[in-house]
Design an enzyme around this catalytic site. Structure first.
Site, PDB file in Angstrom:
ATOM      1  N   ASP A   1      -5.130 -18.042   7.557  1.00 29.28           N
ATOM      2  CA  ASP A   1      -4.425 -18.512   6.354  1.00 29.28           C
ATOM      3  C   ASP A   1      -3.098 -19.154   6.771  1.00 29.28           C
ATOM      4  OD1 ASP A   1      -3.945 -18.722   3.582  1.00 29.28           O
ATOM      5  OD2 ASP A   1      -2.886 -16.796   3.534  1.00 29.28           O
TER       6      ASP A   1
ATOM      7  N   HIS B   1      -4.167 -21.831  -3.956  1.00 28.13           N
ATOM      8  CA  HIS B   1      -3.307 -20.795  -3.360  1.00 28.13           C
ATOM      9  C   HIS B   1      -2.422 -20.201  -4.450  1.00 28.13           C
ATOM     10  CE1 HIS B   1      -3.674 -21.431   1.128  1.00 28.13           C
ATOM     11  NE2 HIS B   1      -4.504 -22.329   0.622  1.00 28.13           N
TER      12      HIS B   1
ATOM     13  N   THR C   1      -0.845 -11.235  -3.278  1.00 22.21           N
ATOM     14  CA  THR C   1       0.164 -10.435  -3.990  1.00 22.21           C
ATOM     15  C   THR C   1      -0.436  -9.353  -4.896  1.00 22.21           C
ATOM     16  OG1 THR C   1       1.722 -12.258  -3.860  1.00 22.21           O
ATOM     17  CG2 THR C   1       2.136 -10.646  -5.587  1.00 22.21           C
TER      18      THR C   1
HETATM   19  P1  13P Z   1      -0.585 -14.916  -3.727  1.00 25.21           P
HETATM   20  O1  13P Z   1       0.066 -13.933  -2.826  1.00 25.21           O
HETATM   21  O2  13P Z   1       0.350 -15.520  -4.689  1.00 25.21           O
HETATM   22  O3  13P Z   1      -1.817 -14.369  -4.332  1.00 25.21           O
HETATM   23  O4  13P Z   1      -1.052 -16.143  -2.790  1.00 25.21           O
HETATM   24  C1  13P Z   1      -1.978 -15.905  -1.776  1.00 25.21           C
HETATM   25  C2  13P Z   1      -2.216 -17.114  -0.957  1.00 25.21           C
HETATM   26  O5  13P Z   1      -2.123 -18.236  -1.412  1.00 25.21           O
HETATM   27  C3  13P Z   1      -2.595 -16.919   0.448  1.00 25.21           C
HETATM   28  O6  13P Z   1      -2.718 -18.122   1.121  1.00 25.21           O
HETATM   29  O1  G3H Z   2       0.178 -17.433   1.444  1.00 23.37           O
HETATM   30  C1  G3H Z   2       0.838 -16.474   1.832  1.00 23.37           C
HETATM   31  C2  G3H Z   2       0.157 -15.176   1.990  1.00 23.37           C
HETATM   32  O2  G3H Z   2       0.452 -14.350   0.895  1.00 23.37           O
HETATM   33  C3  G3H Z   2       0.537 -14.547   3.299  1.00 23.37           C
HETATM   34  O3  G3H Z   2       1.817 -14.044   3.273  1.00 23.37           O
HETATM   35  O4  G3H Z   2       2.873 -14.708   5.434  1.00 23.37           O
HETATM   36  O5  G3H Z   2       3.637 -12.671   4.157  1.00 23.37           O
HETATM   37  O6  G3H Z   2       1.438 -12.674   5.341  1.00 23.37           O
HETATM   38  P1  G3H Z   2       2.488 -13.499   4.627  1.00 23.37           P
HETATM   39 ZN    ZN Z   3      -1.370 -19.611   0.406  1.00 24.15          ZN
END
Ligand code: 13P
Ligand code: G3H
Ligand code: ZN
Length: 284
Positions: free
Chosen positions: A82, A208, A233
């Site tokens: 990710d 996202h 989240t």
């Molecule tokens: P949220 O934490 O807002 O759900 O976003 C997750 C995300 O986009 C991970 O790439």
């Molecule tokens: O897109 C972001 C994800 O919620 C990952 O967050 O970089 O804190 O692991 P992080």
């Molecule tokens: Zn993201």
């Protein structure tokens, strides 16, 4: 079952009119929660690890845990990087066994983003690893987006068409009004922009920052071409709120399993609920 590339899951989802949840896997309990929810809902799932998750848990631990879950459970599971922003990290993930990677070049100029995405595609394609790119800027909820700044930050449909034509990338994350983290108010998605992008770009679209977006809005986005919905989240909240609840009720508890077990169960419930909203329940 071996780990499957994300693209395989997304093309099926697109044909079937549903989306696959991409859930951030940050520790053992969350990997288990995603796998359990997938099994209970008979749904394909994407487990994704950010660079932060990899430095917290360790690359080989993440890969090992997710591969184990895929072997143990008879549902399709993909392992995806990710927001990869570092080419060396992308290489390490592919070598470690990830079935999919995101290269997030959204902070760069359009041409630099295209060049870097192509560099990633050159190494990923020959080994059957799928690639997601990002165009536009998906902020944090702390980044207030003023209406007049929308055009600068949100994905430009014409640029999206050009980007896909120049890269042949397999899925595209777009900025249409979502943000990472907890929202202060109700997020407003630019579904017209999504429709325009989808009319010019014939690949699965990724949303996202989907935690906190109302279920009906998520359903509209899926109807508009979104096939991968990222959730982190809402899992963090369910997990930590349950830990707090247990600790408050039993302040003398010192067995981590008695705190983390209920937190894992809470994560399973939130992931199952998301899977149902995305329409992927029963698709595995
Ligand atoms: P949220 O934490 O807002 O759900 O976003 C997750 C995300 O986009 C991970 O790439
Ligand atoms: O897109 C972001 C994800 O919620 C990952 O967050 O970089 O804190 O692991 P992080
Ligand atoms: Zn993201």
């Amino acid at each position: 079952m071996a780990l499957v590339p994300v693209t395989e899951l997304l093309l099926k989802a697109e044909a079937g009119g549903y989306a696959v949840g991409a859930f951030n896997a940050n520790n053992t309990e969350i990997v288990q929660a995603i796998a359990m929810a997938a099994l209970q809902e008979r749904s394909p799932v994407i487990m994704q690890a950010s660079q932060g998750a990899i430095s917290y848990a360790g690359l080989e631990y993440i890969t090992g845990m997710v591969k184990l879950a895929a072997d143990e459970y008879d549902v399709p599971i993909a392992l995806h990087l990710d927001h990869g922003t570092d080419f060396d990290q992308v290489v390490k993930c592919i070598r470690s066994g990830f079935s999919s990677v995101m290269y997030d070049g959204s902070k760069h100029s359009l041409e630099e983003n295209i060049a870097m995405t192509n560099k990633v595609l050159d190494i990923a394609r020959p080994v059957g690893v799928s690639v997601e790119a990002e165009l536009g800027k998906i902020g944090g909820t702390e980044d207030n987006v003023h209406v007049d700044a929308k055009d600068a930050l949100y994905t430009d449909p014409e640029e999206a068409r050009y980007f896909v034509e120049k890269t042949g990338v397999e899925s595209l994350a777009v900025a249409i009004g979502t943000a990472h983290g907890q929202y202060k108010g109700e997020p407003k998605l630019d579904l017209q922009r999504l429709a325009k992008i989808k009319s010019l770009v014939n690949i699965p679209i990724v949303l996202h920052g989907s935690s906190g977006v109302p279920d009906d809005t998520i359903r509209s986005a899926i109807a508009g071409g979104v096939c991968k919905v990222n959730i982190d989240t809402n899992i963090r909240e369910a997990f930590v709120w349950k830990m707090r609840e247990v600790i408050a009720a039993k302040p003398d508890e010192i067995d981590p399993r008695k705190i983390l077990g209920p937190a894992r169960d809470a994560a399973v419930e939130v992931i199952r609920q998301k899977i149902r909203v995305f329409g992927s329940a029963g698709k595995a």
